[in-house]
Design a protein around this motif. Sequence first.
Motif, PDB file in Angstrom:
ATOM      1  N   ASN A   1      43.714  31.289  34.189  1.00 27.21           N
ATOM      2  CA  ASN A   1      42.286  31.625  34.143  1.00 27.21           C
ATOM      3  C   ASN A   1      42.140  33.090  33.740  1.00 27.21           C
ATOM      4  OD1 ASN A   1      42.250  33.290  36.713  1.00 27.21           O
ATOM      5  ND2 ASN A   1      42.874  31.308  37.559  1.00 27.21           N
ATOM      6  N   CYS A   2      40.910  33.558  33.639  1.00 27.30           N
ATOM      7  CA  CYS A   2      40.714  34.945  33.181  1.00 27.30           C
ATOM      8  C   CYS A   2      41.034  35.952  34.276  1.00 27.30           C
ATOM      9  CB  CYS A   2      39.282  35.142  32.691  1.00 27.30           C
ATOM     10  SG  CYS A   2      38.964  36.791  32.028  1.00 27.30           S
ATOM     11  N   THR A   3      40.909  35.543  35.544  1.00 30.07           N
ATOM     12  CA  THR A   3      41.214  36.474  36.631  1.00 30.07           C
ATOM     13  C   THR A   3      42.708  36.783  36.649  1.00 30.07           C
ATOM     14  OG1 THR A   3      39.403  35.433  37.835  1.00 30.07           O
ATOM     15  CG2 THR A   3      40.815  36.922  39.083  1.00 30.07           C
TER      16      THR A   3
ATOM     17  N   SER B   1      28.862  42.940  36.934  1.00 29.79           N
ATOM     18  CA  SER B   1      29.776  41.986  36.301  1.00 29.79           C
ATOM     19  C   SER B   1      30.078  40.893  37.300  1.00 29.79           C
ATOM     20  CB  SER B   1      31.079  42.683  35.899  1.00 29.79           C
ATOM     21  OG  SER B   1      31.963  41.778  35.253  1.00 29.79           O
TER      22      SER B   1
ATOM     23  N   VAL C   1      33.508  45.463  30.046  1.00 34.48           N
ATOM     24  CA  VAL C   1      33.157  44.041  30.032  1.00 34.48           C
ATOM     25  C   VAL C   1      32.199  43.784  28.868  1.00 34.48           C
ATOM     26  CG1 VAL C   1      32.172  42.138  31.379  1.00 34.48           C
ATOM     27  CG2 VAL C   1      33.328  44.031  32.566  1.00 34.48           C
TER      28      VAL C   1
ATOM     29  N   ASP D   1      37.359  43.026  29.300  1.00 32.40           N
ATOM     30  CA  ASP D   1      37.062  41.764  29.971  1.00 32.40           C
ATOM     31  C   ASP D   1      36.135  40.997  29.035  1.00 32.40           C
ATOM     32  OD1 ASP D   1      36.080  39.653  31.448  1.00 32.40           O
ATOM     33  OD2 ASP D   1      35.899  40.795  33.316  1.00 32.40           O
TER      34      ASP D   1
ATOM     35  N   ALA E   1      35.810  37.730  29.076  1.00 29.12           N
ATOM     36  CA  ALA E   1      35.735  36.396  29.677  1.00 29.12           C
ATOM     37  C   ALA E   1      34.711  35.508  28.967  1.00 29.12           C
ATOM     38  CB  ALA E   1      35.392  36.503  31.168  1.00 29.12           C
ATOM     39  N   CYS E   2      33.559  36.097  28.658  1.00 26.48           N
ATOM     40  CA  CYS E   2      32.448  35.313  28.088  1.00 26.48           C
ATOM     41  C   CYS E   2      32.338  35.451  26.581  1.00 26.48           C
ATOM     42  CB  CYS E   2      31.128  35.788  28.707  1.00 26.48           C
ATOM     43  SG  CYS E   2      31.030  35.564  30.473  1.00 26.48           S
TER      44      CYS E   2
ATOM     45  N   SER F   1      38.158  33.807  29.243  1.00 27.54           N
ATOM     46  CA  SER F   1      38.079  32.713  30.210  1.00 27.54           C
ATOM     47  C   SER F   1      37.677  31.416  29.510  1.00 27.54           C
ATOM     48  CB  SER F   1      37.034  33.024  31.285  1.00 27.54           C
ATOM     49  OG  SER F   1      36.800  31.888  32.093  1.00 27.54           O
TER      50      SER F   1
ATOM     51  N   LYS G   1      31.674  29.092  30.390  1.00 24.19           N
ATOM     52  CA  LYS G   1      31.825  29.917  29.184  1.00 24.19           C
ATOM     53  C   LYS G   1      31.555  29.066  27.936  1.00 24.19           C
ATOM     54  CE  LYS G   1      33.541  32.684  32.366  1.00 24.19           C
ATOM     55  NZ  LYS G   1      32.795  33.655  33.120  1.00 24.19           N
TER      56      LYS G   1
END
Length: 391
Positions: free
Chosen positions: A53-55, A79, A125, A151, A153-154, A180, A185
């Motif tokens: 995952n992105c984390t 965020s 981000v 970041d 993620a999106c 992510s 997403k």
Amino acid sequence: MIPIAQPFLGTEEAEAASAAVLSGWLSQGPQVAAFEAEFAEYVGAAYACAVSNCTTALHLALLGLEIGPGDEVITVSHSFIASANAIRQCGGVPVFVDVAPGTYNIDPAEIARAITHRTRAILCVHQIGMPCDLAGVMAVARPLGIPVIEDAACAIGSEIRIDGQWVRIGVPVGDVACFSFHPRKVITTGEGGMLTTSDPELDRKFRLWRQHGMSVSDTKRHSSASVIFEDYPVQGYNYRMTDIQAAIGRQQLKRLPDILSRRRALAARYHALLADVEGITPPQEPEWARSNWQSYCVALDAGLDQVRIMQSMLDQGIATRRGIMCIHLEDAHADLPRRHPLWESERARDHSILLPLYAQMTDEVQDRVVAALRDAILSCRNLKQAVGEPA
Ligand SMILES: *Cc1c(COP(=O)(O)O)cnc(C)c1O
């Protein structure tokens, strides 16, 4: 009920997952390798490493930059909480700075003010898919030799103009970018993440860490004609993506251009339809950025009550969400020192709402959302008058 978002999957994804299951190879294997190659090619990155995952991607990115106990990482509070959680997982200290008014993204001038002798990285981000001012971030970071993690993620498919060139987010412009594939997403593998970088040494470390610090991958051992033993030079993690997820991801990548053009058309339609709605400000796309519109966030004037507007929309069968959270206001990170003002972040959380936007959304459904928003604003104003509150 009109949902806030909806993943866009079809029989292609279901069949790809089925084929991966029937192949007999389920964990990280040939599908993951192919997904990585196709993802790297799509964003224009030298290396792409898939993870769970992105984390976990953010965790490995921070480890790669040697963030450890007491090291300060400048980031935004505005965020999803995972941005800060990953920093703390390494023992690092998130130093929150404010977002620039109107953009929901990090303000490079605030970064410059927050740098101390303990600053070891900047984690910026690309919030809800809108590219942050990377040129501004790099202008602060580069002269000081501070590494930058994006970041993203999106932000799959979002673009930015850097040095006169349009590039996709993930090239990366900083040192590492993290994506992510959560269903919220723009494309999804159920759960999943990706790290992109231009640095072969960082990529090598990510690959080692994501599978227990194992020197020889199981795919390699499996296909070897001679007996080989793996060893474990470093302590690692199990952050692998499965081949089932990667098989779905490959189909999602094929769909991405269509998803993006529909999302951009819907965002343009929102802009046009909302232009004459009083009391709200639609999101702004800087002329150097092209968003993938992972979310569509409208700012509410001070006189409009966020909860009342959201409730009225819900009563009309339309899901909305409040603006992006503020990590510094959550108990999980309440122990962090508050060094810098975060007024814009708090204002954005409490005075904005996300409207439904997803690739399958029809124009007719979007018209209903806009009509409901107009109605919600009107009833919010009328209610204020009725109870004698200032307009
Ligand atoms: C969704 C999100 C994450 C976390 O992604 P996961 O894949 O769910 O771990 C991190 N940062 C931001 C900005 C996000 O929006």
